[in-house]
Design a protein around this motif. Structure first.
Motif, PDB file in Angstrom:
ATOM      1  N   GLU A   1      48.232  46.435  40.418  1.00 45.50           N
ATOM      2  CA  GLU A   1      46.940  45.724  40.378  1.00 45.50           C
ATOM      3  C   GLU A   1      46.997  44.794  39.186  1.00 45.50           C
ATOM      4  O   GLU A   1      47.310  45.210  38.075  1.00 45.50           O
ATOM      5  CB  GLU A   1      45.794  46.729  40.238  1.00 45.50           C
ATOM      6  N   GLY A   2      46.735  43.503  39.431  1.00 50.97           N
ATOM      7  CA  GLY A   2      46.848  42.601  38.304  1.00 50.97           C
ATOM      8  C   GLY A   2      46.346  41.199  38.553  1.00 50.97           C
ATOM      9  O   GLY A   2      45.735  40.890  39.575  1.00 50.97           O
ATOM     10  N   ARG A   3      46.676  40.381  37.572  1.00 45.69           N
ATOM     11  CA  ARG A   3      46.247  38.977  37.552  1.00 45.69           C
ATOM     12  C   ARG A   3      47.424  38.148  37.051  1.00 45.69           C
ATOM     13  O   ARG A   3      48.086  38.501  36.072  1.00 45.69           O
ATOM     14  CB  ARG A   3      45.060  38.839  36.599  1.00 45.69           C
TER      15      ARG A   3
ATOM     16  N   ILE B   1      52.554  36.893  34.959  1.00 44.10           N
ATOM     17  CA  ILE B   1      51.591  37.992  35.051  1.00 44.10           C
ATOM     18  C   ILE B   1      50.893  38.147  33.713  1.00 44.10           C
ATOM     19  O   ILE B   1      51.543  38.333  32.685  1.00 44.10           O
ATOM     20  CB  ILE B   1      52.271  39.294  35.502  1.00 44.10           C
ATOM     21  N   GLU B   2      49.582  38.053  33.734  1.00 40.56           N
ATOM     22  CA  GLU B   2      48.763  38.188  32.519  1.00 40.56           C
ATOM     23  C   GLU B   2      48.271  39.614  32.324  1.00 40.56           C
ATOM     24  O   GLU B   2      48.019  40.032  31.199  1.00 40.56           O
ATOM     25  CB  GLU B   2      47.550  37.267  32.607  1.00 40.56           C
ATOM     26  N   HIS B   3      48.076  40.322  33.416  1.00 43.06           N
ATOM     27  CA  HIS B   3      47.575  41.702  33.361  1.00 43.06           C
ATOM     28  C   HIS B   3      48.186  42.470  34.514  1.00 43.06           C
ATOM     29  O   HIS B   3      48.239  41.961  35.633  1.00 43.06           O
ATOM     30  CB  HIS B   3      46.046  41.720  33.479  1.00 43.06           C
TER      31      HIS B   3
ATOM     32  N   THR C   1      48.929  33.853  36.679  1.00 42.67           N
ATOM     33  CA  THR C   1      48.644  32.420  36.727  1.00 42.67           C
ATOM     34  C   THR C   1      49.946  31.685  37.045  1.00 42.67           C
ATOM     35  O   THR C   1      51.042  32.227  36.894  1.00 42.67           O
ATOM     36  CB  THR C   1      48.083  31.896  35.390  1.00 42.67           C
TER      37      THR C   1
ATOM     38  N   ARG D   1      44.295  31.305  39.393  1.00 43.40           N
ATOM     39  CA  ARG D   1      44.678  32.714  39.244  1.00 43.40           C
ATOM     40  C   ARG D   1      45.038  33.334  40.584  1.00 43.40           C
ATOM     41  O   ARG D   1      44.429  33.036  41.600  1.00 43.40           O
ATOM     42  CB  ARG D   1      43.530  33.512  38.633  1.00 43.40           C
TER      43      ARG D   1
ATOM     44  N   VAL E   1      43.345  35.748  46.292  1.00 42.93           N
ATOM     45  CA  VAL E   1      43.323  37.205  46.221  1.00 42.93           C
ATOM     46  C   VAL E   1      44.219  37.763  47.320  1.00 42.93           C
ATOM     47  O   VAL E   1      44.096  37.365  48.477  1.00 42.93           O
ATOM     48  CB  VAL E   1      41.883  37.751  46.403  1.00 42.93           C
TER      49      VAL E   1
ATOM     50  N   LEU F   1      44.977  37.025  42.006  1.00 52.45           N
ATOM     51  CA  LEU F   1      44.518  38.400  41.798  1.00 52.45           C
ATOM     52  C   LEU F   1      45.137  39.247  42.898  1.00 52.45           C
ATOM     53  O   LEU F   1      45.102  38.862  44.071  1.00 52.45           O
ATOM     54  CB  LEU F   1      42.995  38.477  41.869  1.00 52.45           C
TER      55      LEU F   1
ATOM     56  N   LYS G   1      45.428  41.545  48.909  1.00 49.25           N
ATOM     57  CA  LYS G   1      45.077  42.962  48.905  1.00 49.25           C
ATOM     58  C   LYS G   1      45.857  43.627  50.021  1.00 49.25           C
ATOM     59  O   LYS G   1      45.589  43.388  51.193  1.00 49.25           O
ATOM     60  CB  LYS G   1      43.568  43.110  49.115  1.00 49.25           C
TER      61      LYS G   1
ATOM     62  N   THR H   1      41.365  30.259  42.880  1.00 51.57           N
ATOM     63  CA  THR H   1      41.744  31.670  42.872  1.00 51.57           C
ATOM     64  C   THR H   1      42.210  32.093  44.258  1.00 51.57           C
ATOM     65  O   THR H   1      41.596  31.733  45.251  1.00 51.57           O
ATOM     66  CB  THR H   1      40.552  32.559  42.456  1.00 51.57           C
TER      67      THR H   1
END
Length: 122
Positions: A105-107, A86-88, A109, A37, A10, A39, A12, A8
Motif C-alpha cells: 500500500e503506497g504512494r 515511491i514516496e510511501h 510520483t 500521484r 488509483v 496511489l 486497487k 492522480t
C-alpha cells in the motif's frame, strides 16, 4: 488520454492481473502530470523466501482460474522500474493464506529524473 493530463491514478488489486504490467505502468506514467500521484493497494510477491517459492510454483495454475492473477509480482519493484519514485510504502500480510495476502500500500510520483523516452526496463 492525453500525455500529462491526470493528477492522480488509483490502482486497487489490479496490477496482479494486468497481462502486460510494464506497459500498463508506462501508460499510467505517460498520462500523469509531472507531480501527479499513483496511489496503490496491491497484493504480490512475499519477501519470505519460502512463501515466494510457493508463489512461483502456484502462479502458472493460479492465473488460469483466477482471471490472470499473478501471486508473485514484485509490486514495488515493478512500480519503481516503470519510472516512478515511491514516496510511501507499507507492506505486510493481511489475514488469510500467506501465499495470497502479502500487501503493498503506497504512494508514488513520476520520477522526473527519468526522461519520457528513457529505457524503463520494458
Amino acid at each position: 488520454m492525453d500525455d500529462k493530463s491526470i493528477d492522480t491514478v488509483v490502482t486497487k488489486w489490479t496490477l496482479c492481473s494486468v497481462p502486460d504490467v510494464t506497459l500498463a505502468l508506462g501508460e499510467l506514467r505517460r498520462v500523469l502530470r509531472p507531480h501527479g500521484r499513483l496511489l496503490f493497494v496491491e497484493h504480490g510477491r512475499s519477501p519470505d523466501r519460502a512463501i515466494s517459492r510457493w508463489q512461483d510454483r502456484l502462479t502458472p495454475g493460479w492465473r488460469r482460474f483466477a482471471g490472470g492473477c499473478h501471486l508473485n509480482r514484485p509490486i514495488a519493484q515493478l512500480i519503481e522500474g516503470s519510472g516512478f519514485r515511491i514516496e510511501h510504502l507499507d507492506t505486510g500480510y493481511m489475514k488469510g493464506p500467506k501465499l495470497m495476502t502479502f500487501m503493498y500500500e503506497g504512494r508514488a510520483t513520476v520520477d522526473l529524473s527519468v526522461g519520457p523516452f528513457d529505457d524503463l526496463g520494458a
